[in-house]
Scaffold this active site. Structure first.
Site, PDB file in Angstrom:
ATOM      1  N   GLY A  41       0.834  -1.201   0.000  1.00 32.85           N
ATOM      2  CA  GLY A  41       0.000   0.000   0.000  1.00 32.85           C
ATOM      3  C   GLY A  41       0.865   1.246   0.000  1.00 32.85           C
ATOM      4  O   GLY A  41       2.004   1.253  -0.498  1.00 32.85           O
ATOM      5  N   SER A  42       0.355   2.312   0.613  1.00 37.18           N
ATOM      6  CA  SER A  42       0.985   3.634   0.482  1.00 37.18           C
ATOM      7  C   SER A  42       2.322   3.789   1.187  1.00 37.18           C
ATOM      8  O   SER A  42       3.006   4.801   0.978  1.00 37.18           O
ATOM      9  CB  SER A  42       0.019   4.713   0.989  1.00 37.18           C
ATOM     10  N   VAL A  43       2.728   2.816   2.027  1.00 37.71           N
ATOM     11  CA  VAL A  43       4.043   2.950   2.668  1.00 37.71           C
ATOM     12  C   VAL A  43       5.174   2.833   1.652  1.00 37.71           C
ATOM     13  O   VAL A  43       6.325   3.138   1.964  1.00 37.71           O
ATOM     14  CB  VAL A  43       4.231   1.917   3.804  1.00 37.71           C
TER      15      VAL A  43
END
Length: 671
Positions: free
Chosen positions: A411-413
């Site tokens: 995801g966004s990490v």
């Protein structure tokens, strides 16, 4: 007439010489004996033994004894040397009917090398054409110390298994006192089945296990029958002793003081199986040995187990040590892990599924590797009941699966990595704002009906900082498409995707996609913000943040305390100016009103980090699915710890905000 007699005499002499020349010399005969000895062909050797020796030492005292001894001693590299008789000595041997050969023997055994000198005497035996040389044999040929009788004994001394310690020498796997719990059958009382059920419940085992032990042939009513071993810290020991038929004695066993919190990292030991014994066929393991079953216990089994001491002794009127290999205790292994931090992180999950890696981003030292939920290794080392094992196997949260060694959708990490690739390739200008309207976006017909969503709308043009602060999926999808597949994939490979992590503990390789390519535009765009088919481990993810704190260099993670710290795994991934820009952005992810990690402000010291919510949809047409919440964070000023935490199934718990709450609490407790 005289002339005829002379000629006949000459012919007779020639015939006699010819016959003499046809006789086998003692040299040839002893050569053959030694060759058979080198070949361990004891049956052929026995055929060359003199009749008197055969009567004194029948075949079982010779052939069988040689075979058994050489097998038991692990004899190898056998070498017998001697000097042949010269012509005069051979002639003398024929005249006397005997020949003597001093010889030397060298061999390797399980206890080390053995050498000795001895003397062989060959005698002529048989009539006329059957006459030949035979060896006068006695047990001194095996070892001189048993020439006049005696046995060969092998004694062993088991090594102490090495311990596994954390960075502060806190024990993760140690040899300690444990209770060997047993039952005296005669004290089971009037309701033995009910009593066995009570004991089984307290021990966490099946009644069948108890019955199997009590039904052994040797058991009598007054015998102490060992059932299982338990740690001395077992909670219900007093209840066990109070049952009546239960007794215990202290013995040494393997203990895992941190239990479930370090289970997947440390692993456990157990009795070696037939398959494991066959696999480790180098002679260092025997059927009753304990062996590492998983984790570091398995990975470093040979270093931890040490080498058993072995002594070969000739027992007689005076015992003679033929060879001795001293016991070598196992090696202690010290980790960079902080056991108390490991425990805090594990307990923070409270039984929920997920994984965390914590490292020192400056040195690369791994401070924690957590997989939740887990199992109690103490139960496995002493024998877990089938019912408990089945319960673990059927648990949907998969406590037997090591999650920190596995890879997950980030995801966004992953966005700081995408940002780094964009900055380096020139696809991202940090000062450029991109016009993005609404919460959805599609680049055109190639996407069909598929749209990319973002969490919040922007007040104006979106630049890199704003995109990181608000975690704008659309911005990163746009910039990844601008980079193109080749640039983005090459950039990810520079960050270690697609290659084995140079780490002591096996960690799955992080992947860009199932085939390592991003030819499909939808897949390319989704990968830019950590969706699509991208997979990364928590440890690798933590490492990808270290360039922000080390002037663009990614630090190699290490696990053993004796490894060199601050090793560079990947050099010059970004410039120091770019690293400073990303550090500032990650701080504002926490402090900005638009930031996705506002919960980290609860700490009384500054925290920087990046959130991520990985959506696990079965297909792009599905609107919702499982969500895993991520948070990667570090103390802004000290930068002495970096935590990458993932929690599964956060769709009803606030997504990444749930991970932010837990990581913040852990960082506060560690200060």
């Amino acid at each position: 007439m005289k002339k005829i007699v002379f000629l006949m005499s000459m012919v007779l002499c020639i015939l006699l010489v010819a016959c003499s020349n046809d006789e086998v010399s003692p040299n040839e005969r002893f050569d053959t004996y030694v060759k058979n000895w080198h070949d361990n062909d004891f049956s052929k050797m026995y055929k060359m033994v003199a009749d008197k020796s055969k009567s004194e030492y029948p075949t079982e005292e010779y052939v069988d004894r040689y075979k058994k001894l050489y097998k038991d001693l692990g004899v190898s590299d056998l070498k017998i040397t001697y000097e042949k008789l010269d012509e005069k000595e051979v002639e003398a041997a024929f005249e006397k009917g005997k020949a003597t050969y001093p010889f030397s023997v060298e061999m390797n055994t399980i206890a080390g090398p053995i050498t000795f000198d001895y003397e062989a005497q060959l005698i002529q035996q048989g009539e006329e054409e059957n006459k030949n040389w035979y060896v006068k044999w006695d047990p001194g040929f095996i070892f001189p110390a048993i020439k006049d009788g005696g046995d060969i004994a092998i004694t062993t001394e088991k090594p102490r298994r090495g311990e596994i310690l954390d960075r502060n020498r806190m024990p993760l796997a140690i040899n300690d006192d444990v209770w060997e719990v047993g039952i005296v059958p005669g004290k089971l009382g009037d309701s033995p089945e009910a009593k066995k059920k009570e004991i089984a419940d307290l021990l966490g085992i099946d009644v069948e296990t108890i019955n199997n032990k009590l039904n052994a042939n040797w058991v009598s009513p007054d015998d102490f029958v060992p059932i299982t071993k338990v740690p001395t810290t077992k909670e219900n020991l007093e209840e066990l002793w109070a049952t009546g038929p239960v007794a215990g004695k202290k013995v040494t066993g393997r203990v895992y003081p941190y239990g479930e919190s370090t289970a997947h990292l440390v692993g456990y030991i157990g009795k070696i199986t037939a398959e494991e014994l066959e696999k480790n066929d180098d002679g260092t393991y025997s059927a009753n040995d304990m062996i590492g079953k998983r984790g570091l216990e398995q990975l470093y089994d040979k270093r931890l187990r040490g080498e058993q001491g072995i002594k070969i002794v000739a027992e007689g009127q005076e015992d003679v040590v033929l060879a001795e290999k001293p016991v070598k205790d196992g090696e202690n292994i010290m980790l960079t892990i902080n056991a108390e931090l490991q425990k805090k992180i594990y307990q923070s999950y409270d039984g929920e599924a997920g994984t965390t890696a914590a490292i020192d981003p400056k040195t690369g030292e791994t401070l924690a590797l957590v997989s939740s939920p887990a199992f109690d290794p103490n139960e496995f080392v002493f024998g877990i009941s089938q019912s408990k094992l089945t319960k673990l196997q059927e648990n949907p949260k998969q406590p037997l699966i090591n999650k920190f060694s596995a890879t997950f959708v980030p995801g966004s990490v992953i966005k700081p990595v995408t940002a780094s690739i964009g900055l380096q390739s020139g696809a991202i200008d940090p000062n450029e704002g991109v016009e993005i309207n609404g919460l959805t976006w599609s680049p055109g017909k190639s996407f069909g009906n598929y749209e990319i969503h973002r969490v919040s709308e922007s007040d104006g043009p979106v630049d890199l900082k704003d995109a990181l602060i608000r975690s704008d999926n659309i911005y990163f999808a746009m910039k990844t498409l601008e980079m193109g597949s080749e640039t983005f994939v090459n950039g990810l490979q520079k960050f270690g995707f697609g290659e084995d992590i140079p780490f002591t503990y096996p960690i799955q390789t992080s992947t860009v996609s199932t085939d390592g390519k991003l030819k499909d535009k939808v897949l390319l765009a989704n990968s830019g913000y950590g969706q699509g088919e991208m997979q990364i481990s928590a440890l690798h993810l933590a490492a990808t943040y270290t360039p922000l704190l080390n002037s663009g260099n990614m630090i190699k993670p290490i696990l053993l305390k004796d490894e060199k710290v601050s090793q560079v795994w990947k050099k010059d991934l970004i410039t120091e100016d770019q690293a400073a820009l990303l550090r500032e952005s990650l701080r504002r992810v926490v402090t900005s009103a638009k930031g996705t990690a506002n919960g980290a402000q609860k700490a009384d010291f500054p925290i920087s980090g990046k959130t991520g919510t990985a959506e696990l949809k079965k297909s792009k047409d599905v609107k919702s699915g499982q969500e895993n919440g991520w948070f990667v964070a570090y103390p802004t000023e000290s930068q002495d710890i970096l935590i990458a935490m993932m929690i599964e199934h956060t769709e009803d718990k606030g997504g990444s905000a749930y991970a932010v709450e837990k990581v913040t609490k852990i960082l506060k407790e560690m200060k």
